[in-house]
Scaffold this motif. Structure first.
Motif, PDB file in Angstrom:
ATOM      1  N   GLU A   1       0.847  -1.150   0.000  1.00 57.64           N
ATOM      2  CA  GLU A   1       0.121  -0.042   0.009  1.00 57.64           C
ATOM      3  C   GLU A   1       0.841   1.331   0.062  1.00 57.64           C
ATOM      4  O   GLU A   1       0.762   2.101  -0.450  1.00 57.64           O
ATOM      5  CB  GLU A   1      -1.038   0.126   1.152  1.00 57.64           C
ATOM      6  N   THR A   2       1.909   1.226   0.535  1.00 57.50           N
ATOM      7  CA  THR A   2       2.820   2.434   0.884  1.00 57.50           C
ATOM      8  C   THR A   2       3.412   2.759  -0.378  1.00 57.50           C
ATOM      9  O   THR A   2       3.675   3.966  -1.092  1.00 57.50           O
ATOM     10  CB  THR A   2       3.836   2.243   1.758  1.00 57.50           C
ATOM     11  N   ALA A   3       3.908   1.716  -1.282  1.00 63.19           N
ATOM     12  CA  ALA A   3       4.574   1.653  -2.509  1.00 63.19           C
ATOM     13  C   ALA A   3       3.633   2.371  -3.392  1.00 63.19           C
ATOM     14  O   ALA A   3       3.883   3.242  -4.333  1.00 63.19           O
ATOM     15  CB  ALA A   3       5.254   0.397  -2.959  1.00 63.19           C
ATOM     16  N   ALA A   4       2.242   1.689  -3.380  1.00 57.98           N
ATOM     17  CA  ALA A   4       1.307   2.108  -4.391  1.00 57.98           C
ATOM     18  C   ALA A   4       1.063   3.855  -4.212  1.00 57.98           C
ATOM     19  O   ALA A   4       0.837   4.304  -5.131  1.00 57.98           O
ATOM     20  CB  ALA A   4       0.102   1.490  -4.352  1.00 57.98           C
TER      21      ALA A   4
ATOM     22  N   ALA B   1       3.210   5.881  -2.927  1.00 58.17           N
ATOM     23  CA  ALA B   1       4.105   6.565  -3.239  1.00 58.17           C
ATOM     24  C   ALA B   1       4.155   6.995  -4.663  1.00 58.17           C
ATOM     25  O   ALA B   1       4.234   7.987  -5.177  1.00 58.17           O
ATOM     26  CB  ALA B   1       5.534   6.053  -2.670  1.00 58.17           C
ATOM     27  N   ALA B   2       3.728   5.645  -5.453  1.00 56.43           N
ATOM     28  CA  ALA B   2       3.703   5.975  -6.817  1.00 56.43           C
ATOM     29  C   ALA B   2       2.819   7.014  -7.437  1.00 56.43           C
ATOM     30  O   ALA B   2       2.857   7.543  -8.412  1.00 56.43           O
ATOM     31  CB  ALA B   2       3.572   4.532  -7.644  1.00 56.43           C
ATOM     32  N   ALA B   3       1.586   6.687  -6.943  1.00 56.66           N
ATOM     33  CA  ALA B   3       0.396   7.759  -7.264  1.00 56.66           C
ATOM     34  C   ALA B   3       0.648   9.238  -6.870  1.00 56.66           C
ATOM     35  O   ALA B   3       0.338   9.946  -7.656  1.00 56.66           O
ATOM     36  CB  ALA B   3      -0.815   7.331  -6.333  1.00 56.66           C
TER      37      ALA B   3
ATOM     38  N   GLU C   1       3.810  10.640  -6.638  1.00 58.36           N
ATOM     39  CA  GLU C   1       4.758  10.912  -7.620  1.00 58.36           C
ATOM     40  C   GLU C   1       4.054  11.167  -8.894  1.00 58.36           C
ATOM     41  O   GLU C   1       4.516  12.311  -9.519  1.00 58.36           O
ATOM     42  CB  GLU C   1       5.643   9.880  -7.848  1.00 58.36           C
ATOM     43  N   LYS C   2       3.279  10.386  -9.386  1.00 55.56           N
ATOM     44  CA  LYS C   2       2.509  10.656 -10.788  1.00 55.56           C
ATOM     45  C   LYS C   2       1.703  11.991 -10.557  1.00 55.56           C
ATOM     46  O   LYS C   2       1.758  12.675 -11.516  1.00 55.56           O
ATOM     47  CB  LYS C   2       1.755   9.370 -11.035  1.00 55.56           C
ATOM     48  N   SER C   3       0.949  12.102  -9.774  1.00 51.38           N
ATOM     49  CA  SER C   3       0.129  13.284  -9.431  1.00 51.38           C
ATOM     50  C   SER C   3       1.124  14.702  -9.512  1.00 51.38           C
ATOM     51  O   SER C   3       0.719  15.553 -10.076  1.00 51.38           O
ATOM     52  CB  SER C   3      -0.561  13.084  -8.190  1.00 51.38           C
TER      53      SER C   3
END
Length: 62
Positions: free
Chosen positions: A17-20, A22-24, A26-28
């Motif tokens: 969940e933390t990785a997902a 963080a990716a969201a 970063e994309k935002s």
């Protein structure tokens, strides 16, 4: 004949969940478009009032 059941690998839900997240984030942050707070608030208030057909605000470069 059915395939044998394979055990699932051990997954760390909190880590995934933390990785997902963080990716969201970063994309935002890479996307320079946004919706002003007041426009988003007005739209959400329409939804709360039951107007589920209210068009969402358009994101744009601010």
């Amino acid at each position: 004949m059915a395939e044998p059941v394979r055990p699932l690998p051990d997954l760390d839900d909190a880590e995934a969940e933390t990785a997902a997240l963080a990716a969201a984030v970063e994309k935002s942050r890479a996307d320079r478009r946004a919706v002003p707070h007041e426009e988003m608030r007005a739209w959400l208030l329409e939804i709360v009032a039951g107007n589920f057909d209210a068009p969402p605000p358009e994101s744009r470069l601010l």
